[in-house]
Write a protein that holds these residues in place. Structure first.
Motif, PDB file in Angstrom:
ATOM      1  N   TYR A 107       2.930 -47.896 -16.983  1.00  0.00           N
ATOM      2  CA  TYR A 107       1.216 -47.618 -17.013  1.00  0.00           C
ATOM      3  C   TYR A 107       0.427 -48.673 -16.376  1.00  0.00           C
ATOM      4  O   TYR A 107       0.731 -50.001 -16.622  1.00  0.00           O
ATOM      5  N   ARG A 108      -0.574 -48.157 -15.780  1.00  0.00           N
ATOM      6  CA  ARG A 108      -1.452 -49.112 -15.026  1.00  0.00           C
ATOM      7  C   ARG A 108      -2.509 -49.419 -15.880  1.00  0.00           C
ATOM      8  O   ARG A 108      -2.959 -48.675 -16.800  1.00  0.00           O
ATOM      9  N   LYS A 158       4.490 -46.895 -26.482  1.00  0.00           N
ATOM     10  CA  LYS A 158       4.634 -48.091 -25.993  1.00  0.00           C
ATOM     11  C   LYS A 158       6.055 -49.024 -26.398  1.00  0.00           C
ATOM     12  O   LYS A 158       6.326 -48.733 -27.588  1.00  0.00           O
ATOM     13  N   TYR A 205       6.170 -43.575 -12.430  1.00  0.00           N
ATOM     14  CA  TYR A 205       5.093 -44.718 -12.041  1.00  0.00           C
ATOM     15  C   TYR A 205       4.079 -44.272 -11.173  1.00  0.00           C
ATOM     16  O   TYR A 205       4.208 -43.735 -10.337  1.00  0.00           O
ATOM     17  N   LEU A 261       0.738 -54.556 -16.576  1.00  0.00           N
ATOM     18  CA  LEU A 261       1.410 -53.161 -16.681  1.00  0.00           C
ATOM     19  C   LEU A 261       1.923 -53.064 -17.950  1.00  0.00           C
ATOM     20  O   LEU A 261       2.669 -53.750 -18.552  1.00  0.00           O
ATOM     21  N   GLY A 262       1.824 -51.804 -18.671  1.00  0.00           N
ATOM     22  CA  GLY A 262       2.669 -51.418 -19.811  1.00  0.00           C
ATOM     23  C   GLY A 262       3.720 -50.475 -19.500  1.00  0.00           C
ATOM     24  O   GLY A 262       3.893 -50.018 -18.508  1.00  0.00           O
ATOM     25  N   GLY A 309       5.820 -41.568 -23.739  1.00  0.00           N
ATOM     26  CA  GLY A 309       4.229 -41.812 -24.197  1.00  0.00           C
ATOM     27  C   GLY A 309       4.202 -43.022 -25.217  1.00  0.00           C
ATOM     28  O   GLY A 309       3.014 -43.276 -25.720  1.00  0.00           O
ATOM     29  N   GLY A 344       6.362 -47.523 -21.367  1.00  0.00           N
ATOM     30  CA  GLY A 344       6.638 -46.650 -22.745  1.00  0.00           C
ATOM     31  C   GLY A 344       7.623 -45.944 -22.070  1.00  0.00           C
ATOM     32  O   GLY A 344       8.351 -45.499 -21.333  1.00  0.00           O
ATOM     33  N   LEU A 403      -6.478 -49.495 -17.299  1.00  0.00           N
ATOM     34  CA  LEU A 403      -7.589 -48.703 -17.010  1.00  0.00           C
ATOM     35  C   LEU A 403      -8.629 -49.615 -16.240  1.00  0.00           C
ATOM     36  O   LEU A 403      -8.930 -50.616 -16.541  1.00  0.00           O
ATOM     37  N   GLU A 447       8.042 -44.613 -18.539  1.00  0.00           N
ATOM     38  CA  GLU A 447       6.923 -44.567 -17.843  1.00  0.00           C
ATOM     39  C   GLU A 447       6.248 -46.050 -17.591  1.00  0.00           C
ATOM     40  O   GLU A 447       6.430 -46.906 -18.521  1.00  0.00           O
TER      41      GLU A 447
END
Length: 109
Positions: A72-73, A56, A7, A48-49, A54, A51, A75, A70
């Motif tokens: 993801y924040r 989803k 993260y 937040l996503g 890599g 995965g 963009l 993972e």
């Protein structure tokens, strides 16, 4: 089973942890067992996503041994808009494949 949690809570700040979780564990259960939901409360938010390697995934997806989970924040800037703004700043003549020309060379070579 062993998994890796990743993260990036802020730019240039990456949290990585290898932890043991129960067999047939879901993504949500893994984050809870690792204590990351208390440590990073923003993970619970819908912005937040998530995965695995890599790709989803969602909170109910089952994890496999040696998976890399993972978070993801979002963009801050759309990549297309950023590229367009860089292009405007550089100008059309100084960018692209044929920006550097040889003396006496044909156009485009």
């Amino acid at each position: 089973m062993k998994i890796t949690l990743i993260y990036a809570s802020a730019p240039r700040v990456v949290h990585e942890r290898v932890c043991e979780v129960a067999e047939a564990c879901t993504v949500g259960q893994a984050l809870e067992q690792a204590g990351w939901l208390e440590r990073f409360p923003e993970i619970r938010g819908e912005t937040l996503g998530l995965g695995v390697w890599g790709r989803k995934t969602d909170w109910r997806a089952a994890l496999q041994p040696d998976d890399r989970l993972e978070v993801y924040r979002g963009l801050r800037v759309d990549p297309k808009v950023a590229r367009r703004e860089r292009f405007v700043g550089q100008g059309a003549r100084s960018t692209g494949l044929f920006a550097k020309k040889r003396p006496g060379g044909k156009p485009g070579y």
